[in-house]
Every structure is written in C-alpha cells, then in structure tokens.
Design a protein around this motif. Structure first.
Motif, PDB file in Angstrom:
ATOM      1  N   VAL A  73       5.750   0.165  32.649  1.00 15.62           N
ATOM      2  CA  VAL A  73       4.935   0.737  33.725  1.00 15.62           C
ATOM      3  C   VAL A  73       4.480   2.163  33.412  1.00 15.62           C
ATOM      4  N   GLY A  74       4.808   2.668  32.232  1.00 16.95           N
ATOM      5  CA  GLY A  74       4.305   3.976  31.822  1.00 16.95           C
ATOM      6  C   GLY A  74       5.233   5.138  32.117  1.00 16.95           C
ATOM      7  N   LYS A  75       6.545   4.891  32.246  1.00 17.00           N
ATOM      8  CA  LYS A  75       7.477   5.979  32.544  1.00 17.00           C
ATOM      9  C   LYS A  75       7.437   7.080  31.486  1.00 17.00           C
ATOM     10  N   THR A  76       7.551   6.676  30.227  1.00 19.54           N
ATOM     11  CA  THR A  76       7.595   7.672  29.156  1.00 19.54           C
ATOM     12  C   THR A  76       6.274   8.421  29.054  1.00 19.54           C
ATOM     13  N   THR A  77       5.162   7.714  29.183  1.00 17.61           N
ATOM     14  CA  THR A  77       3.846   8.362  29.164  1.00 17.61           C
ATOM     15  C   THR A  77       3.747   9.411  30.259  1.00 17.61           C
ATOM     16  N   MET A  78       4.166   9.058  31.464  1.00 10.64           N
ATOM     17  CA  MET A  78       4.074   9.997  32.581  1.00 10.64           C
ATOM     18  C   MET A  78       5.030  11.166  32.416  1.00 10.64           C
ATOM     19  N   ALA A  79       6.228  10.894  31.873  1.00 13.56           N
ATOM     20  CA  ALA A  79       7.188  11.975  31.645  1.00 13.56           C
ATOM     21  C   ALA A  79       6.632  12.983  30.650  1.00 13.56           C
ATOM     22  N   ILE A  80       6.007  12.493  29.582  1.00 16.75           N
ATOM     23  CA  ILE A  80       5.438  13.390  28.573  1.00 16.75           C
ATOM     24  C   ILE A  80       4.275  14.190  29.153  1.00 16.75           C
ATOM     25  N   MET A  81       3.380  13.530  29.863  1.00 16.72           N
ATOM     26  CA  MET A  81       2.230  14.234  30.428  1.00 16.72           C
ATOM     27  C   MET A  81       2.671  15.256  31.471  1.00 16.72           C
ATOM     28  N   LEU A  82       3.658  14.904  32.273  1.00 19.57           N
ATOM     29  CA  LEU A  82       4.186  15.821  33.283  1.00 19.57           C
ATOM     30  C   LEU A  82       4.798  17.049  32.631  1.00 19.57           C
ATOM     31  N   ALA A  83       5.671  16.838  31.646  1.00 19.88           N
ATOM     32  CA  ALA A  83       6.329  17.954  30.972  1.00 19.88           C
ATOM     33  C   ALA A  83       5.316  18.835  30.235  1.00 19.88           C
ATOM     34  N   THR A  84       4.339  18.212  29.593  1.00 14.21           N
ATOM     35  CA  THR A  84       3.343  18.973  28.834  1.00 14.21           C
ATOM     36  C   THR A  84       2.448  19.785  29.756  1.00 14.21           C
ATOM     37  N   ALA A  85       2.006  19.175  30.852  1.00 20.15           N
ATOM     38  CA  ALA A  85       1.166  19.897  31.808  1.00 20.15           C
ATOM     39  C   ALA A  85       1.910  21.108  32.366  1.00 20.15           C
ATOM     40  N   ALA A  86       3.194  20.928  32.680  1.00 17.75           N
ATOM     41  CA  ALA A  86       3.988  22.031  33.212  1.00 17.75           C
ATOM     42  C   ALA A  86       4.175  23.127  32.174  1.00 17.75           C
ATOM     43  N   ALA A  87       4.478  22.743  30.937  1.00 16.24           N
ATOM     44  CA  ALA A  87       4.701  23.733  29.889  1.00 16.24           C
ATOM     45  C   ALA A  87       3.437  24.520  29.589  1.00 16.24           C
TER      46      ALA A  87
ATOM     47  N   PRO B  87     -10.465  13.388  32.618  1.00 20.18           N
ATOM     48  CA  PRO B  87      -9.875  12.892  33.871  1.00 20.18           C
ATOM     49  C   PRO B  87      -8.369  12.654  33.765  1.00 20.18           C
ATOM     50  N   THR B  88      -7.894  12.251  32.578  1.00 21.39           N
ATOM     51  CA  THR B  88      -6.467  12.026  32.395  1.00 21.39           C
ATOM     52  C   THR B  88      -5.707  13.342  32.428  1.00 21.39           C
ATOM     53  N   VAL B  89      -6.274  14.370  31.814  1.00 25.89           N
ATOM     54  CA  VAL B  89      -5.643  15.694  31.833  1.00 25.89           C
ATOM     55  C   VAL B  89      -5.572  16.228  33.263  1.00 25.89           C
ATOM     56  N   ARG B  90      -6.648  16.049  34.024  1.00 23.84           N
ATOM     57  CA  ARG B  90      -6.637  16.495  35.422  1.00 23.84           C
ATOM     58  C   ARG B  90      -5.568  15.751  36.211  1.00 23.84           C
ATOM     59  N   ALA B  91      -5.437  14.449  35.951  1.00 22.22           N
ATOM     60  CA  ALA B  91      -4.429  13.657  36.656  1.00 22.22           C
ATOM     61  C   ALA B  91      -3.019  14.106  36.285  1.00 22.22           C
ATOM     62  N   ALA B  92      -2.800  14.424  35.004  1.00 22.11           N
ATOM     63  CA  ALA B  92      -1.492  14.925  34.577  1.00 22.11           C
ATOM     64  C   ALA B  92      -1.171  16.246  35.264  1.00 22.11           C
ATOM     65  N   HIS B  93      -2.180  17.116  35.381  1.00 25.42           N
ATOM     66  CA  HIS B  93      -2.005  18.388  36.078  1.00 25.42           C
ATOM     67  C   HIS B  93      -1.671  18.141  37.554  1.00 25.42           C
ATOM     68  N   ASP B  94      -2.381  17.209  38.182  1.00 21.55           N
ATOM     69  CA  ASP B  94      -2.121  16.878  39.583  1.00 21.55           C
ATOM     70  C   ASP B  94      -0.705  16.345  39.764  1.00 21.55           C
ATOM     71  N   LEU B  95      -0.278  15.486  38.853  1.00 16.02           N
ATOM     72  CA  LEU B  95       1.070  14.928  38.926  1.00 16.02           C
ATOM     73  C   LEU B  95       2.106  16.031  38.823  1.00 16.02           C
ATOM     74  N   ALA B  96       1.958  16.903  37.813  1.00 14.34           N
ATOM     75  CA  ALA B  96       2.918  17.988  37.616  1.00 14.34           C
ATOM     76  C   ALA B  96       2.945  18.928  38.808  1.00 14.34           C
ATOM     77  N   ALA B  97       1.785  19.264  39.333  1.00 16.20           N
ATOM     78  CA  ALA B  97       1.713  20.191  40.468  1.00 16.20           C
ATOM     79  C   ALA B  97       2.379  19.601  41.700  1.00 16.20           C
ATOM     80  N   ASN B  98       2.115  18.339  41.993  1.00 13.44           N
ATOM     81  CA  ASN B  98       2.683  17.716  43.179  1.00 13.44           C
ATOM     82  C   ASN B  98       4.198  17.544  43.081  1.00 13.44           C
ATOM     83  N   VAL B  99       4.670  17.118  41.912  1.00 10.93           N
ATOM     84  CA  VAL B  99       6.108  16.878  41.804  1.00 10.93           C
ATOM     85  C   VAL B  99       6.887  18.191  41.765  1.00 10.93           C
ATOM     86  N   LEU B 100       6.310  19.229  41.161  1.00 11.54           N
ATOM     87  CA  LEU B 100       7.010  20.514  41.138  1.00 11.54           C
ATOM     88  C   LEU B 100       7.027  21.148  42.528  1.00 11.54           C
ATOM     89  N   GLU B 101       5.923  21.018  43.256  1.00  8.44           N
ATOM     90  CA  GLU B 101       5.902  21.507  44.624  1.00  8.44           C
ATOM     91  C   GLU B 101       6.972  20.801  45.460  1.00  8.44           C
TER      92      GLU B 101
END
Length: 263
Positions: free
Chosen positions: A29-43, A243-257
């Motif tokens: 379901v893309g767990k590892t992909t999302m974890a990498i994009m989330l961590a990278t966007a945050a970093a 669009p994928t980069v924007r989505a990764a940024h949105d994911l990181a921003a929402n989960v960190l908030e």
C-alpha cells in the motif's frame, strides 16, 4: 482530485522530539514510499535532524529505496546505548544527501526477523533525544507486541492506504480498532494517506472517502501516481513530479502539525 488540507506544520517549532509512525493494514500500500517522502520533505523543509527508523521485521526495502548501504542496525545501536552526542552516532547511522538518517532493523534478514519490542525500546532510548523527528516505517498490520509498543510511543500515525475499496475499508476499520483499544486520541491525530492516485481517473470516490474518514482521523492526504515511483527502486526526491512533491509536503506538514498538538 480534491486538494489536500493546508497546514503550516513544517514551520512550527519542535520543543521535544516527535515520533511519527507509518502503518498499513497490508503490504503493497506504499508504506515505505510514504515514509521516505515524509522524512525527506521534513528534512528539506526544516533543516533539522530527521531519523527514518525501519520497524519492519521482514527485512524490507527501505535501504534499497533510500539508495544507501547500512552501517549499523537497530540491534547494534540498542547494544551501544546513547553515546551522548550525535557526532558519535554519525559514525554508525547511514545518511543520504537529503539529510535523512536511516536505521534498519537488521543488516541481514535473520537480524531483522529478530527485531522485537525490547530492541525497539533500547534503540529508541539511544537515539531519541538526538533527532527532533523520527519516522518509523512499520510492517503490515498493527497487531503484536512490537507494533503495540511502536503505536503507544507515537505522537501521530500515517495510515497508508491504496486507492481501492478494500484498502480504504481496512484503514477505516483500523481507526475504529484504535478507538476500541484506548487510542482514540491517537486516531484523531492520524493522517490517512491514499497513495498512487490517478488524478484523471481515481479508482474510488475521493470525496466520499474523505467524508467517511472525517469523524475518525485528522485529515486525508492523497499522493498522485508518479512514473518515478512505479519501479519500486531507489527513490530520488528530485525525480518526483511537482504534484507528488507538493503532496509529500502536505503529508509532512499535516502529520507534524498533528504530532505537535500534544505535549
């Protein structure tokens, strides 16, 4: 496709380290992909130390997807204990060019299979205070003592979901299950992330999915399908479509908030 919720979470101050876990009810379901994009966007956005911790006992693909070789494993760090400074840890934990530190469960399949609750606790004690953000890439499901420990230590969850009715239903059931075992507050701080969404022809009704999840979680974020992600090989953030980069940024921003909404 409906826009992802707007959040300024990547701009908020972090006074104590935050732990975020990426979970999913089944593999693929893309767990590892999302974890990498989330961590990278945050970093990239914060320029702070971000640790990507592998919590998958099946010797997952995290290191391959990151394009780096392991130096030490969680077992090694657990045995070493807190060295007292990040400079010492820097010699034992791999780091990529985006500034994401990566700690695998094991350097071999056998070592990964032996990763359990005790090793997780000891490894986290060793690294926790040195990383403002820790993202755990978990295995499938949320049952078992290891996952119970990971969940209980998390300030927020990302529930990775495929764009299919069965995957959405499984994630919906998981949120209800969290409610039933005393993690209602954590469920409300969870982000449902629907990955590999065809923007022009989504396979599910996204508006209906958002409405269904609304009472149970904090937000729903969609990640568009991307040719760079399809092969499942080394994920290079700069190769992602805009669009994928924007989505990764949105994911990181929402989960960190969400993670910062609790002490």
């Amino acid at each position: 496709m409906p826009a992802n919720p707007v959040s300024n979470g990547l701009e908020l101050p972090i006074h104590t380290p935050r732990r975020i876990s990426v979970v999913g009810m089944k593999g693929g379901v893309g767990k590892t992909t999302m974890a990498i994009m989330l961590a990278t966007a945050a970093a990239r956005a914060r320029r702070e130390q971000v640790l990507l911790l592998d919590a998958d006992t099946t010797y997952g693909s995290l290191m391959l997807r990151m394009g780096i070789a392991p130096v030490a494993s969680s077992h090694d760090i657990a045995q070493m204990g807190d060295p007292g400074s990040l400079d010492v840890l820097a010699g034992a934990i791999s780091r990529n060019n985006d500034g994401v530190w990566v700690l695998p469960t094991g350097r071999t399949p056998a070592q990964s299979a032996a990763f359990g609750e005790a090793t997780y606790v000891q490894a986290m004690r060793a690294v926790y205070r040195h990383f403002p953000i820790t993202v755990s890439d978990c295995g499938a499901g949320m049952a078992g003592t290891l996952m119970q420990r990971v969940i209980s230590a998390s300030h927020s969850l990302v529930i990775a979901t495929a764009p299919s009715m069965d995957s959405v239903l499984a994630s919906h059931n998981a949120l209800q299950w969290l409610d039933s075992i005393g993690y209602e507050a954590l469920a409300r701080r969870s982000i449902v992330a629907i990955g590999n969404v065809d923007i022009n022809n989504p396979r599910i009704d996204l508006a209906e999915a958002r409405q269904r999840f609304a009472p149970l979680c904090r937000a729903v974020v969609t990640i568009p399908s991307d040719p760079h992600l399809a092969p499942g090989s080394h994920l290079r953030y700069d190769a992602l479509a805009a669009p994928t980069v924007r989505a990764a940024h949105d994911l990181a921003a929402n989960v960190l908030e969400a993670a910062l909404s609790v002490p």
